[in-house]
Motif scaffolding. Structure first.
Motif, PDB file in Angstrom:
ATOM      1  N   LEU A   1       0.831  -1.205   0.000  1.00 42.73           N
ATOM      2  CA  LEU A   1       0.000   0.000   0.000  1.00 42.73           C
ATOM      3  C   LEU A   1       0.867   1.259   0.000  1.00 42.73           C
ATOM      4  O   LEU A   1       0.565   2.239  -0.690  1.00 42.73           O
ATOM      5  N   PHE A   2       1.941   1.239   0.787  1.00 46.43           N
ATOM      6  CA  PHE A   2       2.846   2.388   0.825  1.00 46.43           C
ATOM      7  C   PHE A   2       3.477   2.631  -0.539  1.00 46.43           C
ATOM      8  O   PHE A   2       3.534   3.772  -1.030  1.00 46.43           O
ATOM      9  N   ARG A   3       3.930   1.572  -1.192  1.00 49.42           N
ATOM     10  CA  ARG A   3       4.547   1.728  -2.506  1.00 49.42           C
ATOM     11  C   ARG A   3       3.543   2.185  -3.556  1.00 49.42           C
ATOM     12  O   ARG A   3       3.882   2.932  -4.479  1.00 49.42           O
ATOM     13  N   MET A   4       2.276   1.743  -3.427  1.00 50.15           N
ATOM     14  CA  MET A   4       1.256   2.200  -4.375  1.00 50.15           C
ATOM     15  C   MET A   4       0.961   3.686  -4.201  1.00 50.15           C
ATOM     16  O   MET A   4       0.750   4.412  -5.177  1.00 50.15           O
ATOM     17  N   VAL A   5       0.951   4.176  -2.954  1.00 47.18           N
ATOM     18  CA  VAL A   5       0.785   5.612  -2.730  1.00 47.18           C
ATOM     19  C   VAL A   5       1.973   6.371  -3.308  1.00 47.18           C
ATOM     20  O   VAL A   5       1.818   7.419  -3.955  1.00 47.18           O
ATOM     21  N   GLN A   6       3.190   5.859  -3.095  1.00 52.51           N
ATOM     22  CA  GLN A   6       4.380   6.470  -3.682  1.00 52.51           C
ATOM     23  C   GLN A   6       4.279   6.554  -5.198  1.00 52.51           C
ATOM     24  O   GLN A   6       4.575   7.589  -5.810  1.00 52.51           O
ATOM     25  N   GLU A   7       3.869   5.441  -5.815  1.00 44.15           N
ATOM     26  CA  GLU A   7       3.783   5.399  -7.274  1.00 44.15           C
ATOM     27  C   GLU A   7       2.739   6.388  -7.784  1.00 44.15           C
ATOM     28  O   GLU A   7       2.942   7.059  -8.802  1.00 44.15           O
TER      29      GLU A   7
ATOM     30  N   LYS B   1      -3.327   4.132 -22.288  1.00 53.10           N
ATOM     31  CA  LYS B   1      -2.176   4.286 -21.398  1.00 53.10           C
ATOM     32  C   LYS B   1      -2.040   3.181 -20.376  1.00 53.10           C
ATOM     33  O   LYS B   1      -0.942   2.922 -19.877  1.00 53.10           O
ATOM     34  N   LYS B   2      -3.130   2.483 -20.038  1.00 54.60           N
ATOM     35  CA  LYS B   2      -3.073   1.522 -18.939  1.00 54.60           C
ATOM     36  C   LYS B   2      -2.044   0.432 -19.196  1.00 54.60           C
ATOM     37  O   LYS B   2      -1.371  -0.041 -18.282  1.00 54.60           O
ATOM     38  N   HIS B   3      -1.910   0.012 -20.441  1.00 53.91           N
ATOM     39  CA  HIS B   3      -0.998  -1.094 -20.758  1.00 53.91           C
ATOM     40  C   HIS B   3       0.416  -0.617 -21.058  1.00 53.91           C
ATOM     41  O   HIS B   3       1.326  -1.430 -21.187  1.00 53.91           O
ATOM     42  N   THR B   4       0.612   0.713 -21.176  1.00 53.76           N
ATOM     43  CA  THR B   4       1.942   1.241 -21.495  1.00 53.76           C
ATOM     44  C   THR B   4       2.567   1.979 -20.324  1.00 53.76           C
ATOM     45  O   THR B   4       3.763   2.229 -20.344  1.00 53.76           O
TER      46      THR B   4
ATOM     47  N   TYR C   1       4.179   2.198 -16.897  1.00 53.56           N
ATOM     48  CA  TYR C   1       4.814   1.306 -15.928  1.00 53.56           C
ATOM     49  C   TYR C   1       4.222   1.499 -14.535  1.00 53.56           C
ATOM     50  O   TYR C   1       4.044   0.539 -13.781  1.00 53.56           O
ATOM     51  N   GLY C   2       3.921   2.763 -14.184  1.00 53.31           N
ATOM     52  CA  GLY C   2       3.378   3.031 -12.863  1.00 53.31           C
ATOM     53  C   GLY C   2       2.050   2.350 -12.624  1.00 53.31           C
ATOM     54  O   GLY C   2       1.835   1.703 -11.588  1.00 53.31           O
ATOM     55  N   LEU C   3       1.120   2.450 -13.582  1.00 50.07           N
ATOM     56  CA  LEU C   3      -0.191   1.817 -13.430  1.00 50.07           C
ATOM     57  C   LEU C   3      -0.064   0.296 -13.422  1.00 50.07           C
ATOM     58  O   LEU C   3      -0.733  -0.386 -12.646  1.00 50.07           O
ATOM     59  N   VAL C   4       0.791  -0.228 -14.287  1.00 46.65           N
ATOM     60  CA  VAL C   4       0.980  -1.684 -14.323  1.00 46.65           C
ATOM     61  C   VAL C   4       1.545  -2.175 -12.999  1.00 46.65           C
ATOM     62  O   VAL C   4       1.111  -3.206 -12.454  1.00 46.65           O
ATOM     63  N   SER C   5       2.500  -1.434 -12.433  1.00 52.89           N
ATOM     64  CA  SER C   5       3.086  -1.827 -11.154  1.00 52.89           C
ATOM     65  C   SER C   5       2.048  -1.811 -10.042  1.00 52.89           C
ATOM     66  O   SER C   5       1.995  -2.733  -9.220  1.00 52.89           O
ATOM     67  N   MET C   6       1.189  -0.786 -10.009  1.00 53.79           N
ATOM     68  CA  MET C   6       0.155  -0.709  -8.978  1.00 53.79           C
ATOM     69  C   MET C   6      -0.840  -1.851  -9.120  1.00 53.79           C
ATOM     70  O   MET C   6      -1.272  -2.463  -8.126  1.00 53.79           O
ATOM     71  N   GLU C   7      -1.224  -2.170 -10.344  1.00 56.50           N
ATOM     72  CA  GLU C   7      -2.173  -3.262 -10.562  1.00 56.50           C
ATOM     73  C   GLU C   7      -1.563  -4.601 -10.154  1.00 56.50           C
ATOM     74  O   GLU C   7      -2.232  -5.454  -9.562  1.00 56.50           O
ATOM     75  N   GLU C   8      -0.279  -4.803 -10.464  1.00 52.71           N
ATOM     76  CA  GLU C   8       0.378  -6.055 -10.070  1.00 52.71           C
ATOM     77  C   GLU C   8       0.431  -6.186  -8.554  1.00 52.71           C
ATOM     78  O   GLU C   8       0.237  -7.279  -8.009  1.00 52.71           O
ATOM     79  N   ARG C   9       0.685  -5.096  -7.859  1.00 57.54           N
ATOM     80  CA  ARG C   9       0.711  -5.148  -6.395  1.00 57.54           C
ATOM     81  C   ARG C   9      -0.670  -5.465  -5.829  1.00 57.54           C
ATOM     82  O   ARG C   9      -0.800  -6.248  -4.877  1.00 57.54           O
ATOM     83  N   ALA C  10      -1.718  -4.849  -6.396  1.00 64.42           N
ATOM     84  CA  ALA C  10      -3.076  -5.144  -5.935  1.00 64.42           C
ATOM     85  C   ALA C  10      -3.423  -6.612  -6.182  1.00 64.42           C
ATOM     86  O   ALA C  10      -4.013  -7.282  -5.320  1.00 64.42           O
ATOM     87  N   ASN C  11      -3.056  -7.133  -7.337  1.00 64.33           N
ATOM     88  CA  ASN C  11      -3.332  -8.545  -7.642  1.00 64.33           C
ATOM     89  C   ASN C  11      -2.562  -9.474  -6.718  1.00 64.33           C
ATOM     90  O   ASN C  11      -3.070 -10.530  -6.323  1.00 64.33           O
ATOM     91  N   GLU C  12      -1.342  -9.088  -6.360  1.00 66.89           N
ATOM     92  CA  GLU C  12      -0.543  -9.927  -5.472  1.00 66.89           C
ATOM     93  C   GLU C  12      -1.190 -10.062  -4.101  1.00 66.89           C
ATOM     94  O   GLU C  12      -1.032 -11.078  -3.426  1.00 66.89           O
ATOM     95  N   LEU C  13      -1.948  -9.035  -3.691  1.00 67.21           N
ATOM     96  CA  LEU C  13      -2.655  -9.081  -2.410  1.00 67.21           C
ATOM     97  C   LEU C  13      -4.056  -9.674  -2.545  1.00 67.21           C
ATOM     98  O   LEU C  13      -4.807  -9.711  -1.566  1.00 67.21           O
ATOM     99  N   GLY C  14      -4.429 -10.129  -3.747  1.00 62.10           N
ATOM    100  CA  GLY C  14      -5.759 -10.689  -3.946  1.00 62.10           C
ATOM    101  C   GLY C  14      -6.841  -9.637  -4.027  1.00 62.10           C
ATOM    102  O   GLY C  14      -8.021  -9.929  -3.818  1.00 62.10           O
ATOM    103  N   GLY C  15      -6.466  -8.393  -4.311  1.00 65.69           N
ATOM    104  CA  GLY C  15      -7.427  -7.295  -4.350  1.00 65.69           C
ATOM    105  C   GLY C  15      -7.818  -6.913  -5.761  1.00 65.69           C
ATOM    106  O   GLY C  15      -7.535  -7.615  -6.728  1.00 65.69           O
ATOM    107  N   SER C  16      -8.473  -5.758  -5.860  1.00 65.73           N
ATOM    108  CA  SER C  16      -8.934  -5.253  -7.154  1.00 65.73           C
ATOM    109  C   SER C  16      -8.334  -3.866  -7.386  1.00 65.73           C
ATOM    110  O   SER C  16      -8.076  -3.112  -6.447  1.00 65.73           O
ATOM    111  N   PHE C  17      -8.114  -3.542  -8.669  1.00 68.43           N
ATOM    112  CA  PHE C  17      -7.525  -2.262  -9.072  1.00 68.43           C
ATOM    113  C   PHE C  17      -8.384  -1.668 -10.173  1.00 68.43           C
ATOM    114  O   PHE C  17      -8.640  -2.319 -11.190  1.00 68.43           O
TER     115      PHE C  17
END
Length: 355
Positions: free
Chosen positions: A248-254, A295-298, A300-316
């Motif tokens: 969550l902290f890294r997603m706020v940073q991103e 832009k969503k697929h290009t 890096y910031g959005l892709v990184s945030m989505e990957e982090r949310a998926n890693e926690l089993g959440g939704s983005f």
């Protein structure tokens, strides 16, 4: 569903009524009618009674089925949104009951998988902390090389040029003036290099702090450096496991980085709250916006945030349009094994919880 059940019950009751009349007539058990008007009156009355009885029976039968189906639909919607599903009541042994049992098993497996993901995330965070310790020496060596190659050389050049100014000031004032301008330029370059090195030295992890302490500090630091109003609304007593807090902290940073670099926004709102068994992070700005599909697929910031949310089993979810700003919403479920200490406000370290 209610109307279908009522219609089927009405048709069934009419069929039974006509069958009874036919059997009575065929066996000679029905008394003859005195006139056609009596026949019509009796027929209409019988049909009305059969329709009313069938509709009432269909309505009576449909509501229990409808309530069970509604419960299952609500449970499936909660799963779709990434929220834990409360235990379903016993729904009987018919087809709907068996489907409810299968849905309950699916929900339990989903919770187990999300819990496993979050445990892995916590383990990864602890391993990352150990790796950072081993990388300190290498990082110091790199910074020492950059200080020598960039800043030290600039300072040496400034020193040499300043010495030359002292020798040429009385003989060639114009040349001395150009040398002073060169000193100013080199000093500006050295200052930029130092700022870049300090930015590398800035911590990018929680570093032992709680999420409720680290995010306000991050926002305060950003407000001191950029001409943008940043508002923060978060639960002061929010306590989660290490892996979830780090993500969550890294997603706020991103999100802050993306907004500062691309959005050209004057305002940014951040909200982080626990809602029942779910943590919700919402980020909104009034910047230039963008086409999400492009832009969503290009990005890096959005892709990184989505990957982090998926890693926690959440939704983005991200919503934006050119000239309309951007809104990002992230929901992460809190699994059953964490709810006990989380609800009580006392966190047990995931690394020592099993000891």
């Amino acid at each position: 569903m209610v109307w279908r059940q009522m219609g089927e019950a009405v048709l069934f009751s009419l069929g039974i009524g006509f069958l009874v009349v036919y059997l009575l007539e065929s066996q000679g058990l029905a008394a003859p009618f005195e006139s056609w008007s009596t026949i019509i009156t009796f027929g209409l009355t019988a049909i009305g009674v059969l329709i009313a009885a069938g509709a009432a029976f269909g309505l009576y039968r449909s509501y229990p089925i409808r309530s069970r189906v509604e419960l299952m639909r609500d449970a499936m919607l909660m799963l779709e949104k990434g929220n834990p599903v409360p235990p379903l009541p016993n729904m009987g042994k018919d087809e709907i009951g068996r489907l409810a049992e299968q849905l309950s098993r699916l929900s339990r497996k989903w919770e187990e998988q999300v819990a496993t993901l979050q445990r892995l995330s916590s383990n990864n965070t602890e391993l990352a902390a150990k790796v950072r310790m081993s990388a300190v020496i290498e990082e110091r060596q790199r910074l020492a090389r950059e200080l020598h190659d960039a800043v030290s050389q600039q300072l040496f050049a400034i020193s040499m040029t300043a010495t030359a100014v002292g020798r040429t000031l009385e003989q060639d004032f114009e040349r001395a003036r150009r040398q002073v301008e060169l000193i100013e330029e080199m000093a500006a370059v050295a200052q930029s290099e130092m700022r870049a090195l300090l930015l590398h030295l800035r911590p990018v992890h929680l570093d032992g702090k709680r999420l409720a302490q680290a995010i306000p500090e991050l926002v305060k630091e950003m407000q001191a450096k950029v001409p943008m109003h940043i508002s923060l609304d978060m639960d002061e007593d929010l306590q989660l496991n290490k892996g979830m807090e780090n993500h969550l902290f890294r997603m706020v940073q991103e999100a802050l980085s993306n907004t500062l670099r691309h959005a050209k926004a004057t305002r940014m709102d951040i909200a982080l709250h626990r809602r029942g068994d779910t943590v919700r992070l919402a980020i909104r700005d009034n910047g230039v916006g963008f086409d999400v599909q492009e832009k969503k697929h290009t990005s890096y910031g959005l892709v990184s945030m989505e990957e982090r949310a998926n890693e926690l089993g959440g939704s983005f979810n991200v919503a934006s349009a050119p000239g309309k700003g951007t809104r990002i919403e992230i929901r992460v479920p809190i699994m059953a094994e964490e709810r006990g200490w989380n609800d009580g406000g006392v966190q047990s370290d995931p690394g020592t919880a099993g000891r």
